[in-house]
Design an enzyme around this catalytic site. Structure first.
Site, mmCIF file in Angstrom:
data_model
loop_
_atom_site.group_PDB
_atom_site.id
_atom_site.type_symbol
_atom_site.label_atom_id
_atom_site.label_comp_id
_atom_site.label_asym_id
_atom_site.label_seq_id
_atom_site.Cartn_x
_atom_site.Cartn_y
_atom_site.Cartn_z
ATOM 1 N N GLU A 73 0.848 -1.204 0.000
ATOM 2 C CA GLU A 73 0.000 0.000 0.000
ATOM 3 C C GLU A 73 0.879 1.249 0.000
ATOM 4 O O GLU A 73 2.008 1.223 0.502
ATOM 5 C CB GLU A 73 -0.869 0.036 1.262
ATOM 6 C CG GLU A 73 -2.186 -0.690 1.142
ATOM 7 C CD GLU A 73 -3.234 0.110 0.359
ATOM 8 O OE1 GLU A 73 -2.844 1.020 -0.412
ATOM 9 O OE2 GLU A 73 -4.421 -0.193 0.521
ATOM 10 N N ASP A 116 -4.979 4.416 6.218
ATOM 11 C CA ASP A 116 -5.668 5.424 7.033
ATOM 12 C C ASP A 116 -6.585 4.719 8.036
ATOM 13 O O ASP A 116 -6.157 4.354 9.113
ATOM 14 C CB ASP A 116 -6.475 6.367 6.137
ATOM 15 C CG ASP A 116 -5.589 7.302 5.334
ATOM 16 O OD1 ASP A 116 -4.486 7.610 5.796
ATOM 17 O OD2 ASP A 116 -6.002 7.727 4.256
ATOM 18 N N THR A 117 -7.863 4.558 7.660
ATOM 19 C CA THR A 117 -8.812 3.891 8.569
ATOM 20 C C THR A 117 -8.485 2.411 8.729
ATOM 21 O O THR A 117 -8.849 1.792 9.728
ATOM 22 C CB THR A 117 -10.245 4.014 8.034
ATOM 23 O OG1 THR A 117 -10.346 3.325 6.786
ATOM 24 C CG2 THR A 117 -10.651 5.472 7.869
HETATM 25 C C1 PRP Z 1 -6.090 5.020 -0.570
HETATM 26 C C2 PRP Z 1 -4.835 4.215 -0.286
HETATM 27 C C3 PRP Z 1 -5.377 2.979 0.362
HETATM 28 C C4 PRP Z 1 -6.616 3.463 1.065
HETATM 29 C C5 PRP Z 1 -6.341 3.632 2.516
HETATM 30 O O1 PRP Z 1 -6.653 4.563 -1.762
HETATM 31 O O2 PRP Z 1 -4.137 3.908 -1.463
HETATM 32 O O3 PRP Z 1 -5.699 1.975 -0.569
HETATM 33 O O4 PRP Z 1 -6.944 4.758 0.509
HETATM 34 O O5 PRP Z 1 -7.490 4.106 3.157
HETATM 35 P P1 PRP Z 1 -8.180 3.332 4.343
HETATM 36 O O6 PRP Z 1 -7.110 2.792 5.225
HETATM 37 O O7 PRP Z 1 -8.996 4.415 4.999
HETATM 38 O O8 PRP Z 1 -9.046 2.254 3.761
HETATM 39 P P2 PRP Z 1 -7.816 5.339 -2.504
HETATM 40 O O9 PRP Z 1 -9.139 4.732 -2.126
HETATM 41 O O10 PRP Z 1 -7.675 6.805 -2.291
HETATM 42 O O11 PRP Z 1 -7.587 4.942 -4.008
HETATM 43 P P3 PRP Z 1 -6.265 5.109 -4.883
HETATM 44 O O12 PRP Z 1 -5.229 4.174 -4.336
HETATM 45 O O13 PRP Z 1 -6.725 4.716 -6.243
HETATM 46 O O14 PRP Z 1 -5.839 6.549 -4.791
#
Ligand code: PRP
Length: 185
Positions: free
Chosen positions: A109, A113-114
Site C-alpha cells: 500500500e 488510514d482507517t
Molecule cells: C487510498 C490508499 C489505500 C486506502 C487507505 O486509496 O491507497 O488503498 O486509501 O485508506 P483506508 O485505510 O482508509 O481504507 P484510494 O481509495 O484513495 O484509491 P487510490 O489508491 O486509487 O488513490
C-alpha cells in the site's frame, strides 16, 4: 520540450506543494532498508507481491527492484462506498490474476488510514488460503485508524495532513511526483 498536460481542474505541482515531507533520497534510502528486511525475512521462499491500486503501484515497483528474492507481482484494486449513512463498505473492482493458494503474499500500500480497505482485503484474500499474508505500507496514518490492522513493514508514520505524490493523488493528479508532500488545498 512540450509542457506536461495538467488536468483543467488541477494546478501545476509547483503551485500546490506546500512542504516536501519525504524527498526522493529519503524514500530511496528507506525502501532499501525495507527491502533488506523483507529479503531477510523471506529468505529461501518465493513471494507474491500484490500492489493495491492505484496508489501502491509506484512504491511496489521501486520496492520489488530492491528485493533479493524470487518475486511474482500481481495487482488488485478496491473501492469504498457508503450504502447507507452509517456504514462504509469495500468491494474489489479489479481482482488478482494469480491463484494465491499456498503462497506467501505481501500486500503493498502507499498509505493506510482507517484500515477499512486492508481489513476487507485481508479477510477476502485469507479465504483463498495463502500460506501467509503480510502488509507493507510506505505510509502509516494511524491517527485515522478505525480497524486494528497489523502492519508488518512501514516506511514512515504521518499525521492527518492531506498528502500528494509518490502514488498519492488529488483528483487523480500528482501521483507521479517523486516525493511525498503536503498540499495547499
Ligand atoms: C487510498 C490508499 C489505500 C486506502 C487507505 O486509496 O491507497 O488503498 O486509501 O485508506 P483506508 O485505510 O482508509 O481504507 P484510494 O481509495 O484513495 O484509491 P487510490 O489508491 O486509487 O488513490
Amino acid at each position: 520540450m512540450d509542457q506536461p498536460v495538467i488536468a483543467s481542474d488541477c494546478k501545476g505541482a509547483s503551485e500546490v506543494v506546500e512542504e516536501v515531507l519525504f524527498d526522493e533520497a529519503t524514500i530511496f534510502k528507506r525502501i532499501g532498508e525495507l527491502a533488506n528486511q523483507i529479503s531477510s525475512d523471506y529468505e529461501g521462499r518465493d513471494l507474491i507481491v500484490i500492489a493495491v491500486l492505484k496508489g501502491g503501484f509506484i512504491f511496489a515497483s521501486d520496492l520489488i527492484r530492491r528485493l533479493s528474492l524470487p518475486v511474482s507481482i500481481d495487482f488488485i484494486a478496491v473501492s469504498r462506498y457508503v450504502p447507507n449513512s452509517e456504514t462504509v463498505q469495500v468491494k474489489i473492482v479489479k481482482d488478482l490474476d494469480m491463484d494465491i493458494k499456498g503462497k506467501e503474499v505481501l500486500l503493498i500500500e502507499d498509505i493506510v488510514d482507517t484500515g477499512l480497505s486492508l481489513n476487507y482485503l485481508i479477510t477476502t484474500l485469507r479465504d483463498r488460503e495463502p500460506a501467509s499474508i503480510a502488509i507493507c505500507s510506505l505510509l502509516d496514518r494511524s491517527d485515522l485508524r478505525l480497524v486494528n490492522i497489523p502492519l508488518n513493514y512501514v516506511g514512515f508514520t504521518v499525521t492527518d495532513e492531506f498528502l500528494i505524490g509518490y502514488g498519492l493523488d488529488y483528483r487523480e493528479n500528482y501521483r507521479n511526483l517523486p516525493f511525498v508532500a503536503t498540499m495547499n488545498l
